[in-house]
Design a protein around this motif. Structure first.
Motif, PDB file in Angstrom:
ATOM      1  N   SER A  39       3.518   6.003   6.381  1.00  0.00           N
ATOM      2  CA  SER A  39       2.454   5.677   7.189  1.00  0.00           C
ATOM      3  C   SER A  39       2.223   4.103   7.003  1.00  0.00           C
ATOM      4  O   SER A  39       1.393   3.423   7.473  1.00  0.00           O
ATOM      5  CB  SER A  39       0.818   6.100   6.639  1.00  0.00           C
ATOM      6  OG  SER A  39       0.681   6.158   5.430  1.00  0.00           O
ATOM      7  N   PHE A  40       3.031   3.394   6.119  1.00  0.00           N
ATOM      8  CA  PHE A  40       2.995   2.183   5.927  1.00  0.00           C
ATOM      9  C   PHE A  40       4.335   1.591   5.381  1.00  0.00           C
ATOM     10  O   PHE A  40       5.156   2.237   5.093  1.00  0.00           O
ATOM     11  CB  PHE A  40       1.990   1.888   4.618  1.00  0.00           C
ATOM     12  CG  PHE A  40       2.192   2.563   3.265  1.00  0.00           C
ATOM     13  CD1 PHE A  40       2.711   1.730   2.469  1.00  0.00           C
ATOM     14  CD2 PHE A  40       1.892   4.101   3.168  1.00  0.00           C
ATOM     15  CE1 PHE A  40       3.299   2.551   1.308  1.00  0.00           C
ATOM     16  CE2 PHE A  40       2.315   4.741   2.169  1.00  0.00           C
ATOM     17  CZ  PHE A  40       2.804   4.079   0.894  1.00  0.00           C
ATOM     18  N   GLY A  41       4.462   0.247   5.335  1.00  0.00           N
ATOM     19  CA  GLY A  41       5.599  -0.257   4.584  1.00  0.00           C
ATOM     20  C   GLY A  41       5.150  -1.115   3.533  1.00  0.00           C
ATOM     21  O   GLY A  41       4.086  -1.642   3.361  1.00  0.00           O
ATOM     22  N   ASN A  42       5.824  -1.274   2.440  1.00  0.00           N
ATOM     23  CA  ASN A  42       5.284  -2.234   1.194  1.00  0.00           C
ATOM     24  C   ASN A  42       6.484  -3.098   0.577  1.00  0.00           C
ATOM     25  O   ASN A  42       6.476  -3.274  -0.568  1.00  0.00           O
ATOM     26  CB  ASN A  42       4.563  -1.086   0.166  1.00  0.00           C
ATOM     27  CG  ASN A  42       5.784  -0.361  -0.321  1.00  0.00           C
ATOM     28  OD1 ASN A  42       6.864  -0.336  -0.220  1.00  0.00           O
ATOM     29  ND2 ASN A  42       5.180   0.222  -1.510  1.00  0.00           N
ATOM     30  N   GLY A  43       7.385  -3.375   1.527  1.00  0.00           N
ATOM     31  CA  GLY A  43       8.304  -4.151   0.766  1.00  0.00           C
ATOM     32  C   GLY A  43       9.855  -3.166   0.226  1.00  0.00           C
ATOM     33  O   GLY A  43      10.869  -3.904   0.148  1.00  0.00           O
ATOM     34  N   SER A  44       9.697  -2.022   0.190  1.00  0.00           N
ATOM     35  CA  SER A  44      10.839  -1.297  -0.151  1.00  0.00           C
ATOM     36  C   SER A  44      11.628  -0.661   1.078  1.00  0.00           C
ATOM     37  O   SER A  44      12.711  -0.139   1.031  1.00  0.00           O
ATOM     38  CB  SER A  44      10.455  -0.004  -0.947  1.00  0.00           C
ATOM     39  OG  SER A  44       9.318   0.823  -0.191  1.00  0.00           O
ATOM     40  N   GLY A  45      11.026  -0.926   2.372  1.00  0.00           N
ATOM     41  CA  GLY A  45      11.887  -0.571   3.545  1.00  0.00           C
ATOM     42  C   GLY A  45      11.667   0.953   4.058  1.00  0.00           C
ATOM     43  O   GLY A  45      11.080   1.848   3.258  1.00  0.00           O
ATOM     44  N   ALA A  62       3.454  10.133   2.737  1.00  0.00           N
ATOM     45  CA  ALA A  62       2.493   9.342   2.063  1.00  0.00           C
ATOM     46  C   ALA A  62       1.700   8.496   3.045  1.00  0.00           C
ATOM     47  O   ALA A  62       2.655   7.684   3.729  1.00  0.00           O
ATOM     48  CB  ALA A  62       2.839   8.567   1.027  1.00  0.00           C
ATOM     49  N   PHE A  63       0.607   8.447   3.225  1.00  0.00           N
ATOM     50  CA  PHE A  63      -0.448   9.345   2.959  1.00  0.00           C
ATOM     51  C   PHE A  63      -1.326   9.761   4.233  1.00  0.00           C
ATOM     52  O   PHE A  63      -1.521   8.915   5.013  1.00  0.00           O
ATOM     53  CB  PHE A  63      -1.281   8.654   1.853  1.00  0.00           C
ATOM     54  CG  PHE A  63      -0.661   8.369   0.647  1.00  0.00           C
ATOM     55  CD1 PHE A  63      -0.458   9.355  -0.210  1.00  0.00           C
ATOM     56  CD2 PHE A  63      -0.371   7.067   0.108  1.00  0.00           C
ATOM     57  CE1 PHE A  63       0.080   9.251  -1.591  1.00  0.00           C
ATOM     58  CE2 PHE A  63       0.443   6.966  -1.149  1.00  0.00           C
ATOM     59  CZ  PHE A  63       0.508   8.168  -2.155  1.00  0.00           C
ATOM     60  N   GLY A  64      -2.049  10.759   4.109  1.00  0.00           N
ATOM     61  CA  GLY A  64      -3.196  11.170   4.745  1.00  0.00           C
ATOM     62  C   GLY A  64      -4.553  10.618   4.012  1.00  0.00           C
ATOM     63  O   GLY A  64      -4.487  10.759   2.788  1.00  0.00           O
ATOM     64  N   ILE A  74      -9.843  13.409   7.301  1.00  0.00           N
ATOM     65  CA  ILE A  74      -8.366  12.985   6.945  1.00  0.00           C
ATOM     66  C   ILE A  74      -7.697  12.745   8.239  1.00  0.00           C
ATOM     67  O   ILE A  74      -7.550  13.356   9.038  1.00  0.00           O
ATOM     68  CB  ILE A  74      -7.696  13.977   5.891  1.00  0.00           C
ATOM     69  CG1 ILE A  74      -8.662  14.232   4.705  1.00  0.00           C
ATOM     70  CG2 ILE A  74      -6.398  13.426   5.450  1.00  0.00           C
ATOM     71  CD1 ILE A  74      -9.019  13.190   3.945  1.00  0.00           C
ATOM     72  N   ARG A  75      -6.958  11.379   8.176  1.00  0.00           N
ATOM     73  CA  ARG A  75      -6.112  10.949   9.238  1.00  0.00           C
ATOM     74  C   ARG A  75      -4.613  10.724   8.731  1.00  0.00           C
ATOM     75  O   ARG A  75      -4.710   9.854   7.403  1.00  0.00           O
ATOM     76  CB  ARG A  75      -6.926   9.946  10.009  1.00  0.00           C
ATOM     77  CG  ARG A  75      -8.073   9.894  10.377  1.00  0.00           C
ATOM     78  CD  ARG A  75      -8.193  11.170  11.527  1.00  0.00           C
ATOM     79  NE  ARG A  75      -9.738  11.328  11.949  1.00  0.00           N
ATOM     80  CZ  ARG A  75     -10.139  10.550  13.035  1.00  0.00           C
ATOM     81  NH1 ARG A  75      -9.505   9.775  13.541  1.00  0.00           N
ATOM     82  NH2 ARG A  75     -11.403  11.011  13.500  1.00  0.00           N
ATOM     83  N   PHE A  76      -3.675  11.167   9.315  1.00  0.00           N
ATOM     84  CA  PHE A  76      -2.364  10.539   9.049  1.00  0.00           C
ATOM     85  C   PHE A  76      -1.747   9.885  10.231  1.00  0.00           C
ATOM     86  O   PHE A  76      -1.539  10.435  11.344  1.00  0.00           O
ATOM     87  CB  PHE A  76      -1.425  11.769   8.967  1.00  0.00           C
ATOM     88  CG  PHE A  76       0.089  11.529   8.503  1.00  0.00           C
ATOM     89  CD1 PHE A  76       0.495  10.461   7.618  1.00  0.00           C
ATOM     90  CD2 PHE A  76       0.875  12.058   9.490  1.00  0.00           C
ATOM     91  CE1 PHE A  76       1.799  10.414   7.285  1.00  0.00           C
ATOM     92  CE2 PHE A  76       2.288  11.598   9.309  1.00  0.00           C
ATOM     93  CZ  PHE A  76       2.680  10.809   8.136  1.00  0.00           C
ATOM     94  N   ASN A  77      -1.681   8.526  10.072  1.00  0.00           N
ATOM     95  CA  ASN A  77      -0.986   7.434  11.100  1.00  0.00           C
ATOM     96  C   ASN A  77       0.329   7.301  10.750  1.00  0.00           C
ATOM     97  O   ASN A  77       0.665   6.703   9.725  1.00  0.00           O
ATOM     98  CB  ASN A  77      -2.033   6.598  11.260  1.00  0.00           C
ATOM     99  CG  ASN A  77      -3.572   6.753  11.596  1.00  0.00           C
ATOM    100  OD1 ASN A  77      -3.717   7.463  12.517  1.00  0.00           O
ATOM    101  ND2 ASN A  77      -4.255   6.328  10.733  1.00  0.00           N
ATOM    102  N   ARG A  78       1.205   7.348  11.541  1.00  0.00           N
ATOM    103  CA  ARG A  78       2.581   6.889  11.498  1.00  0.00           C
ATOM    104  C   ARG A  78       2.530   5.318  11.008  1.00  0.00           C
ATOM    105  O   ARG A  78       1.918   4.561  11.828  1.00  0.00           O
ATOM    106  CB  ARG A  78       3.461   7.338  12.716  1.00  0.00           C
ATOM    107  CG  ARG A  78       3.492   8.830  12.878  1.00  0.00           C
ATOM    108  CD  ARG A  78       4.345   9.595  12.045  1.00  0.00           C
ATOM    109  NE  ARG A  78       5.554   9.106  11.719  1.00  0.00           N
ATOM    110  CZ  ARG A  78       6.646   8.905  12.763  1.00  0.00           C
ATOM    111  NH1 ARG A  78       6.450   9.402  14.034  1.00  0.00           N
ATOM    112  NH2 ARG A  78       7.630   8.117  12.350  1.00  0.00           N
ATOM    113  N   CYS A  79       3.702   5.121  10.437  1.00  0.00           N
ATOM    114  CA  CYS A  79       3.694   3.535  10.174  1.00  0.00           C
ATOM    115  C   CYS A  79       3.887   3.024  11.559  1.00  0.00           C
ATOM    116  O   CYS A  79       4.801   3.026  12.317  1.00  0.00           O
ATOM    117  CB  CYS A  79       4.760   3.090   9.260  1.00  0.00           C
ATOM    118  SG  CYS A  79       4.952   1.661   8.669  1.00  0.00           S
TER     119      CYS A  79
END
Length: 362
Positions: A39-45, A62-64, A74-79
């Motif tokens: 659901s997110f990017g953090n520099g690791s690709g 990772a993560f709801g 609880i929501r799960f959003n794709r990156c």
């Protein structure tokens, strides 16, 4: 069906013996478990689901996260593509999940994380949690749930000192929610947990109380769901020194820390100032977590030291003078890492180092 289980079945057919019950949903005997930044990017690709290597047996999405800390929604959003240009479509994502499951892998939604504080303070929040988590599981056809409550999600109210009979709403409602989800999905439901040491092993020295009412606060939850808990993989990272059953402080980053912390989960331990003892878990319910690389979290442990710890925990060998109170755990379930993405960024050091070791175990 695993080859190990097939051998048991064949033995039963030849001898006429009773077929032993399996503990929990079938998955790898010794599993490699990893979080996927879905659901997110953090520099690791970004890593597409289809590109997750076959060695990963349990994949935690990772993560709801909740719409607010106390909503239970609880929501799960794709990156988003702006953050993760390589992100696949929902259809491709779901197709890849099905392919993983067809290969015997388990794919779970992980709830919480460092930014996803979840406090089920009311029964209404509990019910919303159940329905919203169920909707995510159903939409993506997932195998179950990973509880990664951190920060101030769990705590103990003043006077709540009996982990067998908790009274704090955030604890009681979470237990109820997990039991409801288990009842809904039945025997196939996979439940894992990734608490920090502060919420588990620190309960030996402090339980709730005036210092920090979060100390040991996972213990009532773990105990209440132990009959259907698939794996508890405590985060052996981002931790201060923790007192073990030898009454010595152990510091993260070496074999000693993993041995002492995991032995506490296996042997069980007296819960501070309560007069009660937390019973240990079965071998097959126990793992521990590690950063995949130095950039992924404090407490990185070199592969050789991890294998030293596993030699002790699984085989009772190479314990460095530590005496296992819970004895060896030949059924030890596996290693968890934060994260698959960081492992990819560092050329799969975690996978390449630890999958062969786990595969070599009986």
């Amino acid at each position: 069906m695993t080859m190990r289980w097939l051998a048991v079945v064949l033995g039963v057919l030849l001898t006429g013996a009773a077929l032993p019950a399996q503990a929990g949903p079938e998955s790898a005997t010794h599993a490699l478990i990893g979080y996927l930044h879905a659901s997110f990017g953090n520099g690791s690709g970004y890593v597409r689901m289809a590109d997750v290597p076959d060695e990963w047996d349990i994949i935690d999405l990772a993560f709801g996260e909740p719409t607010s800390p106390t909503s239970g929604d609880i929501r799960f959003n794709r990156c988003p593509a702006a953050e993760c240009p390589e992100v696949e479509s929902d259809a491709d994502f779901i197709s890849a999940i099905r392919a993983k499951q067809a290969a015997g892998k388990k794919v779970l939604i992980s709830i919480g994380g460092a930014n996803g504080q979840v406090q089920l303070t009311t029964t209404a929040a509990r019910d919303t949690f159940v329905s919203s988590v169920g909707a995510i599981i159903d939409k993506y056809g997932l195998d179950g749930l990973d509880v990664d409550f951190e920060g101030h999600s769990l705590y103990l109210d003043a006077g709540d000192t009996d982990f067998k009979n908790p009274t704090t709403p955030v604890i009681v409602n979470l237990i109820s929610a997990l039991k409801t989800l288990k009842a809904k999905y039945g025997d196939k439901f996979v439940l894992t947990m990734a608490p920090e040491t502060f919420f588990v092993q620190v309960g030996y020295q402090f339980y709730g109380g005036s210092n920090d009412n979060r100390a040991g606060s996972y213990l009532p939850v773990i105990d209440a769901v132990r009959d259907f808990l698939t794996v508890l993989h405590v985060q052996d990272y981002n931790s201060g020194p923790v007192m073990g059953l030898d009454n010595q402080y152990h510091t993260m980053g070496g074999a000693d820390f993993h041995i002492a912390m995991t032995d506490m989960v296996k042997a069980g331990f007296p819960v501070a100032n309560t007069g009660r003892t937390f019973p240990g878990l079965r071998d097959d319910q126990i793992g521990f977590g590690l950063p995949a690389a130095v950039s992924a979290g404090n407490g990185y442990t070199a592969p050789a030291a991890v294998h030293e710890a596993l030699d002790c925990l699984v085989k009772g060998q190479n314990c460095g003078g530590y005496s296992l109170r819970g004895g060896p755990s030949p059924g030890f379930r596996g290693l968890m890492t934060w994260s698959i993405n960081w492992d990819h960024y560092y050329d799969w050091e975690f996978r390449n180092s630890h999958a062969p070791y786990l595969d070599s175990l009986p």
